[in-house]
Each structure stands twice: as C-alpha cells, then as structure tokens.
Design a protein around this motif. Structure first.
Motif, PDB file in Angstrom:
ATOM      1  N   ILE A   1       1.276  -1.387  -0.326  1.00  0.00           N
ATOM      2  CA  ILE A   1       0.106   0.146   0.171  1.00  0.00           C
ATOM      3  C   ILE A   1       0.764   1.009   0.310  1.00  0.00           C
ATOM      4  CG2 ILE A   1      -1.960   1.338   1.447  1.00  0.00           C
ATOM      5  CD1 ILE A   1      -2.305  -1.744   2.270  1.00  0.00           C
ATOM      6  N   PRO A   2       0.808   2.128  -1.257  1.00  0.00           N
ATOM      7  CA  PRO A   2       1.921   3.230  -0.783  1.00  0.00           C
ATOM      8  C   PRO A   2       1.516   4.381   0.671  1.00  0.00           C
ATOM      9  CG  PRO A   2       0.091   3.690  -3.243  1.00  0.00           C
ATOM     10  CD  PRO A   2      -0.341   2.257  -1.988  1.00  0.00           C
ATOM     11  N   ALA A   3       2.818   4.850   0.534  1.00  0.00           N
ATOM     12  CA  ALA A   3       2.474   5.813   1.897  1.00  0.00           C
ATOM     13  C   ALA A   3       1.282   6.594   1.761  1.00  0.00           C
ATOM     14  CB  ALA A   3       3.840   6.627   2.304  1.00  0.00           C
ATOM     15  N   SER A   4       1.109   7.349  -0.146  1.00  0.00           N
ATOM     16  CA  SER A   4       0.485   8.621  -0.236  1.00  0.00           C
ATOM     17  C   SER A   4      -0.815   8.173   0.382  1.00  0.00           C
ATOM     18  CB  SER A   4       0.623   9.049  -1.901  1.00  0.00           C
ATOM     19  OG  SER A   4       0.003   8.008  -1.943  1.00  0.00           O
ATOM     20  N   THR A   5      -1.094   6.727   0.771  1.00  0.00           N
ATOM     21  CA  THR A   5      -3.180   6.739   1.065  1.00  0.00           C
ATOM     22  C   THR A   5      -3.078   6.751   2.761  1.00  0.00           C
ATOM     23  OG1 THR A   5      -2.101   4.237   2.230  1.00  0.00           O
ATOM     24  CG2 THR A   5      -3.531   4.668  -0.217  1.00  0.00           C
ATOM     25  N   GLY A   6      -2.103   7.517   3.388  1.00  0.00           N
ATOM     26  CA  GLY A   6      -2.169   8.275   5.139  1.00  0.00           C
ATOM     27  C   GLY A   6      -2.333   7.159   5.160  1.00  0.00           C
ATOM     28  N   VAL A   7      -2.171   5.489   5.454  1.00  0.00           N
ATOM     29  CA  VAL A   7      -1.907   5.131   6.728  1.00  0.00           C
ATOM     30  C   VAL A   7      -0.570   4.390   6.815  1.00  0.00           C
ATOM     31  CG1 VAL A   7      -2.169   2.482   7.383  1.00  0.00           C
ATOM     32  CG2 VAL A   7      -4.040   3.572   4.954  1.00  0.00           C
ATOM     33  N   SER A   8      -0.280   4.723   8.180  1.00  0.00           N
ATOM     34  CA  SER A   8       0.863   4.592   9.014  1.00  0.00           C
ATOM     35  C   SER A   8       0.176   4.040  10.601  1.00  0.00           C
ATOM     36  CB  SER A   8       1.620   5.746   9.444  1.00  0.00           C
ATOM     37  OG  SER A   8       1.037   6.360  10.071  1.00  0.00           O
ATOM     38  N   VAL A   9       2.003   3.221  10.559  1.00  0.00           N
ATOM     39  CA  VAL A   9       1.803   2.368  11.252  1.00  0.00           C
ATOM     40  C   VAL A   9       3.123   1.814  12.017  1.00  0.00           C
ATOM     41  CG1 VAL A   9       1.495   0.312  12.924  1.00  0.00           C
ATOM     42  CG2 VAL A   9      -0.187   0.928  10.674  1.00  0.00           C
ATOM     43  N   HIS A  10       3.312   2.441  13.790  1.00  0.00           N
ATOM     44  CA  HIS A  10       5.048   2.509  14.594  1.00  0.00           C
ATOM     45  C   HIS A  10       5.259   1.818  15.517  1.00  0.00           C
ATOM     46  CE1 HIS A  10       5.468   6.854  12.481  1.00  0.00           C
ATOM     47  NE2 HIS A  10       4.380   6.781  12.700  1.00  0.00           N
ATOM     48  N   ALA A  11       6.211   0.687  15.621  1.00  0.00           N
ATOM     49  CA  ALA A  11       6.434   0.288  16.452  1.00  0.00           C
ATOM     50  C   ALA A  11       7.298   0.558  17.694  1.00  0.00           C
ATOM     51  CB  ALA A  11       6.650  -0.902  15.733  1.00  0.00           C
ATOM     52  N   THR A  12       6.910   0.578  18.716  1.00  0.00           N
ATOM     53  CA  THR A  12       8.529   0.659  19.827  1.00  0.00           C
ATOM     54  C   THR A  12       9.084  -0.755  20.134  1.00  0.00           C
ATOM     55  OG1 THR A  12       6.457   2.161  20.882  1.00  0.00           O
ATOM     56  CG2 THR A  12       7.906   2.128  21.746  1.00  0.00           C
ATOM     57  N   VAL A  13      10.203   0.376  19.586  1.00  0.00           N
ATOM     58  CA  VAL A  13      11.275  -1.391  20.816  1.00  0.00           C
ATOM     59  C   VAL A  13      11.498  -1.427  21.942  1.00  0.00           C
ATOM     60  CG1 VAL A  13      13.443  -2.597  20.543  1.00  0.00           C
ATOM     61  CG2 VAL A  13      12.892  -1.179  18.590  1.00  0.00           C
ATOM     62  N   VAL A  14      11.393  -3.023  22.293  1.00  0.00           N
ATOM     63  CA  VAL A  14      10.741  -3.068  23.613  1.00  0.00           C
ATOM     64  C   VAL A  14      12.360  -3.910  24.513  1.00  0.00           C
ATOM     65  CG1 VAL A  14       9.165  -4.735  25.740  1.00  0.00           C
ATOM     66  CG2 VAL A  14       8.671  -3.396  23.377  1.00  0.00           C
ATOM     67  N   GLU A  15      12.476  -4.450  23.858  1.00  0.00           N
ATOM     68  CA  GLU A  15      13.657  -4.552  24.516  1.00  0.00           C
ATOM     69  C   GLU A  15      14.603  -5.808  23.580  1.00  0.00           C
ATOM     70  OE1 GLU A  15      13.533  -8.265  26.802  1.00  0.00           O
ATOM     71  OE2 GLU A  15      12.124  -9.340  25.850  1.00  0.00           O
TER      72      GLU A  15
END
Length: 159
Positions: A94-108
């Motif tokens: 899915i291209p970034a221009s669609t506006g969908v974003s997901v972020h992940a946080t490094v736990v360990e």
C-alpha cells in the motif's frame, strides 16, 4: 420444484448482499469503510517475513541493528489493511500516499534458547559441538493511523 428455485434465488441473493461485491470507488472511500470497523489488522513485512499484526501486539523478529530500547520504528512495507468485513490490498504494498501509517516501539533486545549443533564424521573420531543463542528484537505494535489527506485512486476491496 418452484419453491426450491425461489429459495435458491433467495440464498444466492443473501450471499450477494452479504459479500458486498461492489467495490468502493476510491481509496479514501475504502479507508473510510475500514476506519468505521471496530478492529483492524495489517499484513506487513518485518525482518524479511510477512506478519499479521493488530494494535498492541508483541512481535519478536531477528535482531534489528541501529535501534535502541524505546526507539520508534515506522513500518513501511504494509501489504494489506483490513477489518472484519473489508480488506484493502496493495500491489505489492500500500503506497505511503494513502496516509496509512503504523509505528512499532522497541521493547527489548533479547536472545533465544540455546541451540546445539553437532558436527560429526563417522569412523574418524571427529566431533564438534557448536552452541549459540540467536539474537532477537521485540517490538510493540502501535495504533493503525489514518491521515486526513487521502489519495483518490481507484482500489479493489474484498469482503
């Protein structure tokens, strides 16, 4: 016989209505349908493999270098976005221009269980035991975010 035919038509009509075979006219319309659903998921590539992820999942992937505990990593290769009733698939992503974003946080950063590899040559008396622990990075998946600016390209949706 006529009753059986009318019930067959009713069943097929019900399936047609339930499957919702009409696709939305634009990406923004498809994203609005997915946004209206209570639970969402994504299929993203991380660590060379595709993973089905939902918000607040804890994911273990092979060690990611150059990140520290607490860093936020953006998932860029999103292949599919969906909910219980609607799915939006990329070709291949899915291209970034669609506006969908997901972020992940490094736990360990952690290591797996001890692995034992035995090398042996028969009748030669040669035996070698190799032991190691595979390094892993654990990530906590954040919310699936939609931006307000959406592209108006045509897309196919699957119910």
């Amino acid at each position: 016989m006529l009753a059986a035919t009318s019930s067959t038509i009713r069943c097929s009509l019900r399936r047609f209505i339930h499957s919702g075979s009409a696709s939305p006219p634009s990406t923004s319309a498809a994203l609005e349908l997915i946004r209206s659903q209570p639970s969402r998921y994504i299929v993203a590539t991380l660590g060379g493999r595709k993973h089905i992820l939902t918000p607040r999942d804890l994911l273990t992937v092979p060690r990611i270098r150059d990140v520290k505990v607490g860093d936020v990593v953006a998932l860029s290769a999103i292949h599919e976005l969906g909910s219980r009733e609607y799915t939006l698939r990329g070709n291949p992503t899915i291209p970034a221009s669609t506006g969908v974003s997901v972020h992940a946080t490094v736990v360990e950063h952690t290591k797996g269980a001890m692995e034992f590899i035995l090398k042996k040559k028969r009748r030669k008396g040669y035996q070698k035991l190799i032991q190691h622990k595979q390094p892993f990075t654990r990530l906590r998946i954040g919310d699936i975010e939609f931006s307000s600016e959406l592209d108006s390209t045509t897309v196919h949706s699957q119910a």
